[in-house]
Design a protein around this motif. Structure first.
Motif, PDB file in Angstrom:
ATOM      1  N   LEU A  82       4.338   8.495 -12.677  1.00 56.55           N
ATOM      2  CA  LEU A  82       2.895   8.438 -12.468  1.00 56.55           C
ATOM      3  C   LEU A  82       2.106   8.563 -13.767  1.00 56.55           C
ATOM      4  O   LEU A  82       0.927   8.230 -13.800  1.00 56.55           O
ATOM      5  CB  LEU A  82       2.469   9.572 -11.529  1.00 56.55           C
ATOM      6  CG  LEU A  82       2.861   9.406 -10.063  1.00 56.55           C
ATOM      7  CD1 LEU A  82       2.431  10.625  -9.278  1.00 56.55           C
ATOM      8  CD2 LEU A  82       2.233   8.161  -9.484  1.00 56.55           C
TER       9      LEU A  82
ATOM     10  N   ASP B  23       6.024   7.016  -7.316  1.00 57.04           N
ATOM     11  CA  ASP B  23       5.253   8.026  -6.591  1.00 57.04           C
ATOM     12  C   ASP B  23       5.883   8.378  -5.239  1.00 57.04           C
ATOM     13  O   ASP B  23       5.311   8.123  -4.184  1.00 57.04           O
ATOM     14  CB  ASP B  23       3.810   7.536  -6.382  1.00 57.04           C
ATOM     15  CG  ASP B  23       2.923   8.621  -5.783  1.00 57.04           C
ATOM     16  OD1 ASP B  23       3.224   9.815  -5.971  1.00 57.04           O
ATOM     17  OD2 ASP B  23       1.916   8.268  -5.123  1.00 57.04           O
TER      18      ASP B  23
ATOM     19  N   SER C  16       6.438   2.695  -2.717  1.00 57.43           N
ATOM     20  CA  SER C  16       5.620   3.549  -3.577  1.00 57.43           C
ATOM     21  C   SER C  16       4.589   4.324  -2.769  1.00 57.43           C
ATOM     22  O   SER C  16       4.107   3.856  -1.737  1.00 57.43           O
ATOM     23  CB  SER C  16       4.907   2.710  -4.639  1.00 57.43           C
ATOM     24  OG  SER C  16       4.127   1.686  -4.057  1.00 57.43           O
ATOM     25  N   SER C  17       4.304   5.527  -3.247  1.00 54.09           N
ATOM     26  CA  SER C  17       3.283   6.388  -2.636  1.00 54.09           C
ATOM     27  C   SER C  17       3.515   6.600  -1.143  1.00 54.09           C
ATOM     28  O   SER C  17       2.572   6.608  -0.352  1.00 54.09           O
ATOM     29  CB  SER C  17       1.880   5.819  -2.881  1.00 54.09           C
ATOM     30  OG  SER C  17       1.591   5.783  -4.252  1.00 54.09           O
ATOM     31  N   CYS C  18       4.769   6.748  -0.771  1.00 53.20           N
ATOM     32  CA  CYS C  18       5.142   7.051   0.619  1.00 53.20           C
ATOM     33  C   CYS C  18       5.721   8.468   0.620  1.00 53.20           C
ATOM     34  O   CYS C  18       6.885   8.664   0.235  1.00 53.20           O
ATOM     35  CB  CYS C  18       6.147   6.036   1.143  1.00 53.20           C
ATOM     36  SG  CYS C  18       5.496   4.334   1.226  1.00 53.20           S
TER      37      CYS C  18
ATOM     38  N   LEU D 140      -2.850   3.285  -8.533  1.00 50.76           N
ATOM     39  CA  LEU D 140      -1.593   2.856  -7.925  1.00 50.76           C
ATOM     40  C   LEU D 140      -1.761   1.640  -7.015  1.00 50.76           C
ATOM     41  O   LEU D 140      -0.847   0.848  -6.863  1.00 50.76           O
ATOM     42  CB  LEU D 140      -0.987   4.004  -7.114  1.00 50.76           C
ATOM     43  CG  LEU D 140      -0.303   5.090  -7.951  1.00 50.76           C
ATOM     44  CD1 LEU D 140       0.187   6.190  -7.042  1.00 50.76           C
ATOM     45  CD2 LEU D 140       0.843   4.516  -8.751  1.00 50.76           C
ATOM     46  N   LYS D 141      -2.935   1.493  -6.424  1.00 51.05           N
ATOM     47  CA  LYS D 141      -3.115   0.375  -5.513  1.00 51.05           C
ATOM     48  C   LYS D 141      -3.101  -0.963  -6.234  1.00 51.05           C
ATOM     49  O   LYS D 141      -2.996  -2.009  -5.611  1.00 51.05           O
ATOM     50  CB  LYS D 141      -4.418   0.540  -4.727  1.00 51.05           C
ATOM     51  CG  LYS D 141      -4.348   1.657  -3.694  1.00 51.05           C
ATOM     52  CD  LYS D 141      -5.568   1.680  -2.808  1.00 51.05           C
ATOM     53  CE  LYS D 141      -5.463   2.760  -1.746  1.00 51.05           C
ATOM     54  NZ  LYS D 141      -6.629   2.802  -0.853  1.00 51.05           N
TER      55      LYS D 141
ATOM     56  N   HIS E 204       3.575   0.203   0.261  1.00 46.67           N
ATOM     57  CA  HIS E 204       2.785   1.106  -0.578  1.00 46.67           C
ATOM     58  C   HIS E 204       1.830   1.928   0.281  1.00 46.67           C
ATOM     59  O   HIS E 204       1.086   1.391   1.093  1.00 46.67           O
ATOM     60  CB  HIS E 204       1.987   0.326  -1.616  1.00 46.67           C
ATOM     61  CG  HIS E 204       1.079   1.192  -2.445  1.00 46.67           C
ATOM     62  ND1 HIS E 204       1.562   2.050  -3.407  1.00 46.67           N
ATOM     63  CD2 HIS E 204      -0.264   1.363  -2.428  1.00 46.67           C
ATOM     64  CE1 HIS E 204       0.548   2.708  -3.962  1.00 46.67           C
ATOM     65  NE2 HIS E 204      -0.568   2.306  -3.378  1.00 46.67           N
ATOM     66  N   HIS E 205       1.897   3.231   0.098  1.00 44.60           N
ATOM     67  CA  HIS E 205       1.013   4.157   0.819  1.00 44.60           C
ATOM     68  C   HIS E 205       1.054   3.914   2.322  1.00 44.60           C
ATOM     69  O   HIS E 205       0.030   3.762   2.995  1.00 44.60           O
ATOM     70  CB  HIS E 205      -0.424   4.038   0.299  1.00 44.60           C
ATOM     71  CG  HIS E 205      -1.271   5.233   0.635  1.00 44.60           C
ATOM     72  ND1 HIS E 205      -2.313   5.179   1.536  1.00 44.60           N
ATOM     73  CD2 HIS E 205      -1.204   6.517   0.213  1.00 44.60           C
ATOM     74  CE1 HIS E 205      -2.872   6.376   1.657  1.00 44.60           C
ATOM     75  NE2 HIS E 205      -2.201   7.206   0.856  1.00 44.60           N
TER      76      HIS E 205
END
Length: 218
Positions: free
Chosen positions: A201, A173, A147-149, A207-208, A121-122
């Motif tokens: 989203l 995301d 996610s979130s990458c 998201l975290k 994530h991220h």
């Protein structure tokens, strides 16, 4: 020390160039080089400690946390990682949220025969090549979150079809993915026993807080 270095570097660039954009690019480049050093695979260290303990050092050094098999707590501190003879400790779960892991370090995953859960994530430096290298874990990985990458595209996600033991896949995301429906169809066909969930989203600002929880697959 690292934070001071980054702050000083950016301030100096602001004085010389008086431009936020230029200093941002140079600061990013500097951190990219430093993170490449953190990710460099030390094969001698792997030979000395065994794959799991060496991988734990890499992951925690890069900002991830790890959970060893038969241990209750997550290991978050490099200096407090469990130590012992080869074959005593086995990584079972990895949460790489906000970490700087990158493809040049993914050889550390070789030999992690007990790693069943991985959360990505991220991860700023995660690229499609990283996901294609996850076939290293094809004999053990059961749960995966991506996610979130921002740099992960359709190509990277489709490469997950090699993970034949995967039971749960959570995606969210991923702005570089252009045709998520096609990706889900391709991966779903290749992994018929895997429960795949793609979460938009809409309505999810924190998201975290998202994790590989069974509620996402209910």
């Amino acid at each position: 020390m690292a934070a001071v270095l980054k702050r000083g570097f950016v301030q100096r660039k602001h004085r010389v160039w008086s431009g936020c954009y230029w200093s941002h690019l140079n600061a990013r480049s500097l951190w990219g080089m430093l993170n490449a050093v953190f990710n460099k695979v030390d094969y001698a260290r792997i030979k000395e400690l065994g794959p799991d303990q060496a991988a734990a050092e890499w992951l925690v050094r890069c900002g991830a946390v790890v959970k060893f098999k038969n241990m209750k707590d997550w290991s978050t501190d490099y200096n407090l990682l469990p130590r012992g003879p080869r074959g005593r400790f086995f990584i079972e779960e990895v949460d790489a949220t906000d970490s700087c892991i990158m493809n040049i370090g993914f050889d550390y995953f070789i030999g992690l025969d007990h790693l069943r859960s991985l959360k990505l994530h991220h991860c700023t430096y995660l690229r499609d090549l990283c996901l294609s290298k996850l076939d290293i874990l094809q004999d053990s990985l059961e749960e995966l979150q991506v996610s979130s990458c921002g740099d992960i595209s359709d190509t990277g996600l489709v490469s997950l079809h090699k993970l034949q033991k995967l039971k749960y896949l959570f995606l969210c995301d991923l702005p570089a993915v252009k045709d998520i429906d096609s990706v889900l169809k391709t991966v779903g066909t290749a992994l018929p026993s895997c429960e795949i969930r793609y979460l938009s989203l809409e309505g999810h600002k924190e998201l975290k807080k998202l994790g590989i929880d069974r509620e996402f697959f209910s």
